[in-house]
Scaffold this active site. Sequence first.
Site, PDB file in Angstrom:
ATOM      1  CE1 TYR A  92      -4.084   1.903   0.531  1.00 32.37           C
ATOM      2  CE2 TYR A  92      -2.851   3.077   2.227  1.00 32.37           C
ATOM      3  CZ  TYR A  92      -3.970   2.967   1.409  1.00 32.37           C
ATOM      4  OH  TYR A  92      -4.968   3.916   1.477  1.00 32.37           O
ATOM      5  CB  SER A 185       1.214  -5.430   3.155  1.00 25.77           C
ATOM      6  OG  SER A 185       0.354  -4.546   3.829  1.00 25.77           O
ATOM      7  CG  ASP A 271       0.580  -7.458  10.764  1.00 27.58           C
ATOM      8  OD1 ASP A 271       0.402  -6.234  10.879  1.00 27.58           O
ATOM      9  OD2 ASP A 271       0.686  -8.036   9.663  1.00 27.58           O
ATOM     10  CG  HIS A 308       2.566  -5.182   8.229  1.00 27.71           C
ATOM     11  ND1 HIS A 308       1.496  -6.014   7.960  1.00 27.71           N
ATOM     12  CD2 HIS A 308       2.728  -4.412   7.108  1.00 27.71           C
ATOM     13  CE1 HIS A 308       1.031  -5.767   6.751  1.00 27.71           C
ATOM     14  NE2 HIS A 308       1.762  -4.808   6.212  1.00 27.71           N
TER      15      HIS A 308
END
Length: 334
Positions: A92, A185, A271, A308
Amino acid sequence: MPHSDPALDELERYAPTVAEPEDFDQFWRGTLAEAATRAVLVDVRPEPTDLRLLDSWDITFAGFGGDPVRAWYTRPAGVRGPLPALVEYAGYGRGRGLPHERLTWPVAGYAHLLMDNRGQAGQHGAGDTADPHGKPGGPWPATWGILDPHDYHYRRLITDAVRAVEAVRALPGIDAGRVAVVGNSQGGGLALAVAGLVDDLAAVLATAPFLCDVQRAITLSDVSPYGEIGRYLAVHREAEGAVRRTLSYVDGVTFVRRATAPAHFGIGLRDNVCPPSTGFAAYNQYGAATGRAVPPQREMHVYPFNGHEGGEAVHVRRQLRWLAATLAGAAGQD
């Protein structure tokens, strides 16, 4: 966040009922059929680099609505025979960057296509693909057009991701029967969506995937990207029903229930960006709606003390070994 999700033994059994629109399949068939009316490759030109062991090309392909989508295509220099290919999706807020930024897969001997994220570059990385479809919604990509599934940014981005697979298959020197998708992700979420929409992939690799069990995720995470949806709803309180309906058309759990390719997952249990339970929701239901007596091969790697970032280089080494073995098996079945 480390204590907001269930313990690992519960996560390994976590398989929520995710709201699935009645017209989900029709929606995506129609979307992809419209995209397929256009030739996929628009422009392919060599990209000069200082990498003597690799050859690179600047690719433009027709994505959603025929919009030009940019990608880097890289492969080992001088290798003419058909190679297995890996299509990679970026995270992202990232773009495709420069062709020398992501070299793991071509150095490992694969043809590699790195897709740009339409409209997202500038937060974490450079890119040059526009998203010309301005629709009502919030100021962030995760909320662009979020009031209607037809207008939503992820309808366009997922369509681009499918078209990227078609683009790499249209290039010379590709073993079309051994094309895999990979991402972390948001990239992992795109890989899982493609796994449910393209039925002849050779493999899927998804780490810390975004867009899974989304209805739960927006209540757990207050950081981007899910936090952007929460912040939008904090202002547009009356929009919750429309937003939740739109999100139901892009949920990775619904996509992966239709997936058939072998899959490799990685999740960090701390995460707070993509909560672990949401990734397990996809993993535990992978291939569940295919009707096969034996579900697709899949494996999960868990990193209890990582967030993450997951397993980083350790996980990439596992991906490399798993993919080599999986594609060798696919070649043996030809």
